[in-house]
Design an enzyme around this catalytic site. Structure first.
Site, mmCIF file in Angstrom:
data_model
loop_
_atom_site.group_PDB
_atom_site.id
_atom_site.type_symbol
_atom_site.label_atom_id
_atom_site.label_comp_id
_atom_site.label_asym_id
_atom_site.label_seq_id
_atom_site.Cartn_x
_atom_site.Cartn_y
_atom_site.Cartn_z
ATOM 1 C CG HIS A 218 45.253 -36.261 23.056
ATOM 2 N ND1 HIS A 218 46.495 -36.763 23.299
ATOM 3 C CD2 HIS A 218 44.425 -36.894 23.947
ATOM 4 C CE1 HIS A 218 46.445 -37.659 24.272
ATOM 5 N NE2 HIS A 218 45.199 -37.760 24.681
ATOM 6 C CG HIS A 257 54.823 -33.171 25.367
ATOM 7 N ND1 HIS A 257 54.574 -33.300 26.703
ATOM 8 C CD2 HIS A 257 54.208 -34.214 24.749
ATOM 9 C CE1 HIS A 257 53.849 -34.383 26.891
ATOM 10 N NE2 HIS A 257 53.604 -34.951 25.734
ATOM 11 C CG ASP A 309 51.413 -37.843 18.061
ATOM 12 O OD1 ASP A 309 51.312 -39.074 18.088
ATOM 13 O OD2 ASP A 309 50.726 -37.082 18.758
HETATM 14 N N1 COA Z 1 53.980 -25.250 16.589
HETATM 15 C C1 COA Z 1 54.188 -23.942 16.762
HETATM 16 N N2 COA Z 1 54.190 -23.336 17.950
HETATM 17 C C2 COA Z 1 53.972 -24.114 19.031
HETATM 18 C C3 COA Z 1 53.751 -25.483 18.926
HETATM 19 C C4 COA Z 1 53.757 -26.051 17.645
HETATM 20 N N3 COA Z 1 53.566 -27.364 17.476
HETATM 21 N N4 COA Z 1 53.574 -26.004 20.155
HETATM 22 C C5 COA Z 1 53.681 -24.974 21.000
HETATM 23 N N5 COA Z 1 53.916 -23.844 20.321
HETATM 24 C C6 COA Z 1 54.102 -22.525 20.892
HETATM 25 C C7 COA Z 1 52.779 -22.016 21.457
HETATM 26 O O1 COA Z 1 52.027 -21.340 20.465
HETATM 27 C C8 COA Z 1 53.253 -21.115 22.552
HETATM 28 O O2 COA Z 1 53.686 -19.916 21.972
HETATM 29 P P1 COA Z 1 53.409 -18.496 22.694
HETATM 30 O O3 COA Z 1 54.109 -18.620 24.021
HETATM 31 O O4 COA Z 1 54.007 -17.515 21.760
HETATM 32 O O5 COA Z 1 51.918 -18.413 22.832
HETATM 33 C C9 COA Z 1 54.479 -21.826 23.096
HETATM 34 O O6 COA Z 1 54.959 -22.629 22.023
HETATM 35 C C10 COA Z 1 54.206 -22.684 24.326
HETATM 36 O O7 COA Z 1 53.255 -23.684 23.998
HETATM 37 P P2 COA Z 1 51.920 -23.945 24.817
HETATM 38 O O8 COA Z 1 50.744 -23.450 24.038
HETATM 39 O O9 COA Z 1 52.087 -23.459 26.208
HETATM 40 O O10 COA Z 1 51.869 -25.511 24.835
HETATM 41 P P3 COA Z 1 50.781 -26.396 25.579
HETATM 42 O O11 COA Z 1 51.482 -27.107 26.654
HETATM 43 O O12 COA Z 1 49.567 -25.628 25.946
HETATM 44 O O13 COA Z 1 50.355 -27.368 24.409
HETATM 45 C C11 COA Z 1 50.632 -29.018 22.737
HETATM 46 C C12 COA Z 1 51.061 -28.525 24.139
HETATM 47 C C13 COA Z 1 51.221 -30.402 22.521
HETATM 48 C C14 COA Z 1 49.100 -29.093 22.678
HETATM 49 C C15 COA Z 1 51.165 -28.022 21.699
HETATM 50 O O14 COA Z 1 52.580 -28.022 21.736
HETATM 51 C C16 COA Z 1 50.657 -28.337 20.304
HETATM 52 O O15 COA Z 1 49.574 -27.903 19.946
HETATM 53 N N6 COA Z 1 51.438 -29.126 19.499
HETATM 54 C C17 COA Z 1 51.009 -29.523 18.191
HETATM 55 C C18 COA Z 1 50.053 -30.691 18.299
HETATM 56 C C19 COA Z 1 50.755 -31.971 18.708
HETATM 57 O O16 COA Z 1 51.809 -32.316 18.200
HETATM 58 N N7 COA Z 1 50.112 -32.714 19.627
HETATM 59 C C20 COA Z 1 50.604 -33.997 20.083
HETATM 60 C C21 COA Z 1 50.962 -33.944 21.529
HETATM 61 S S1 COA Z 1 51.761 -35.453 22.040
#
Ligand code: COA
Length: 379
Positions: A218, A257, A309
């Site tokens: 987050h 996201h 971010d």
């Molecule tokens: N780097 C690499 N792969 C990523 C990724 C990232 N930053 N964000 C998502 N993915 C991948 C996931 O592993 C997933 O892959 P899969 O389908 O092979 O399992 C796919 O993209 C879909 O993502 P998902 O896990 O469904 O996203 P979510 O909605 O559950 O999670 C976040 C959203 C923001 C938590 C996630 O994108 C993340 O962890 N980002 C990095 C942390 C971040 O920047 N947070 C700030 C948010 S404002």
């Protein structure tokens, strides 16, 4: 049917903010984030999320006056700060200090709507002071008292460095505060609303929100994004670095996201421009250039786009914030949204108590411990 991570579950009705993930749009109380970032100050945005309308000049002047007064930390908090600066991480400090501030709030445990509003403005006004005092203490520098002539965001930069920021830096930071002020039902806001729904106090709800924001999925992402840029070090290393990260199945911070999946996060679009401009102004375009290249490679390799971010990382660095204060800064700005959501929850409350889907074993009978085999105990 359970949606993992409560994806697509509507947890509340709100008038505070709205997102269209397909169009890449964010609105606060009906005003688009682009419009607000261009024209409004954070103080106006704070009024907007609480009142669902923009203030008149007199209302804005009153709010600014109140905020200036509430920037001052109680003696108890300033006494506590040297220990916190020595013993805790910045987010742990913020969690503890906001909790401690509840003991000295002049409205005490009064939970009337008027008292709640004053507390909301107090919490939001005080957070930059807490963060700046913490940082000055740990650096062994004298504290810088809040400057009543400066707006909220500019005063934060001033209390950190002891120098008045340039107009460009003050404006960029103010825009960041606006962009981070609210974002519908994100994890920390949901947490705050859950706590408020039990009719617990506003400080407790904000403390819980800070705890939720602390995690790297987050709020911790802006800090980790900057650390990644430093780790990469040059534009030439980006390809190898990102490919290697993906090869190891690791996540890249500041990308992806839950809501914006096919278009840019509108906040990232604004921050990208600010980062480029400020990077040029401070004569350190490298961090922006690395960011731009990372964005290109990640989009090409994984189809992922930067979230708020990512460019916040380089921008906050250009503004002179120590990297470990990026997430506290996020909290200070999001305090606007948290407190507005908490008040909205109180105004039309029902305890938030979702259901769960039981998937464990059923119909077992208790076996006395002396009769239990190792296998039975392990099942
Ligand atoms: N780097 C690499 N792969 C990523 C990724 C990232 N930053 N964000 C998502 N993915 C991948 C996931 O592993 C997933 O892959 P899969 O389908 O092979 O399992 C796919 O993209 C879909 O993502 P998902 O896990 O469904 O996203 P979510 O909605 O559950 O999670 C976040 C959203 C923001 C938590 C996630 O994108 C993340 O962890 N980002 C990095 C942390 C971040 O920047 N947070 C700030 C948010 S404002």
């Amino acid at each position: 049917m359970t949606e993992k991570g409560l994806a697509d579950v509507v947890a509340a009705q709100t008038r505070i903010s709205d997102i269209d993930g397909k169009l890449g749009k964010l609105w606060y109380a009906g005003y688009s984030i682009d419009d607000l970032a261009e024209h409004a100050s954070f103080e106006e945005v704070l009024f907007l999320v609480h009142h669902i309308r923009l203030p008149s000049q007199r209302e804005l002047d009153d709010l600014v006056e109140q905020m200036v007064e509430y920037r001052e930390a109680a003696e108890f908090i300033t006494d506590l700060m040297p220990t916190l600066a020595e013993q805790t991480s910045p987010m742990s400090m913020l969690r503890t200090a906001v909790s401690a501030a509840s003991a000295y709030d002049p409205d005490g445990w009064d939970n009337s709507a008027e008292a709640m509003y004053r507390k909301a403005i107090r919490i939001t006004s005080l957070m930059p002071t807490l963060i700046a005092y913490y940082d000055r203490h740990r650096r062994g520098q004298p504290l810088v008292e809040p400057n009543p002539k400066l707006p909220h965001a500019a005063n934060f930069l001033y209390m950190l460095s002891g120098e008045e920021p340039t107009q460009e830096a003050a404006r960029a930071f103010d825009v960041m505060f606006t962009l981070y002020a609210d974002h519908t039902m994100n994890a920390s806001t949901f947490t705050a609303r859950v706590v408020a729904s039990t009719l617990s106090d506003i400080h407790s709800a904000v403390v819980a929100a800070i705890a939720a924001l602390k995690g790297p999925l987050h709020g911790g992402a802006n800090e980790l994004a900057m650390r990644m840029l430093e780790d990469i070090g040059s534009v030439e290393r980006v390809e190898d670095y990102v490919t290697d990260l993906f090869g190891r199945g690791e996540k890249i911070m500041g990308f992806g996201h839950r809501v914006y999946r096919t278009v840019d996060d509108p906040r990232a679009t604004i921050l990208r421009v600010l980062s480029r401009e400020l990077g040029e102004q401070v004569g350190e375009p490298l961090w922006y250039e690395i960011s731009e290249k990372v964005e290109e490679v990640v989009l090409r390799e994984k189809g992922l786009r930067p979230n708020v971010d990512f460019y916040a990382g380089s921008l906050l660095h250009y503004l002179g914030l120590p990297t470990d204060l990026f997430t506290p800064m996020f909290a200070a700005a999001r305090a606007a949204g948290w407190t507005a959501h908490i008040r909205e929850q109180y105004a039309d409350n029902r305890i938030i108590r979702p259901d769960s889907d039981y998937i464990g074993p059923r119909d077992r009978s208790y076996v006395p411990i002396e009769d239990r085999t190792e296998e039975e105990a392990a099942t």
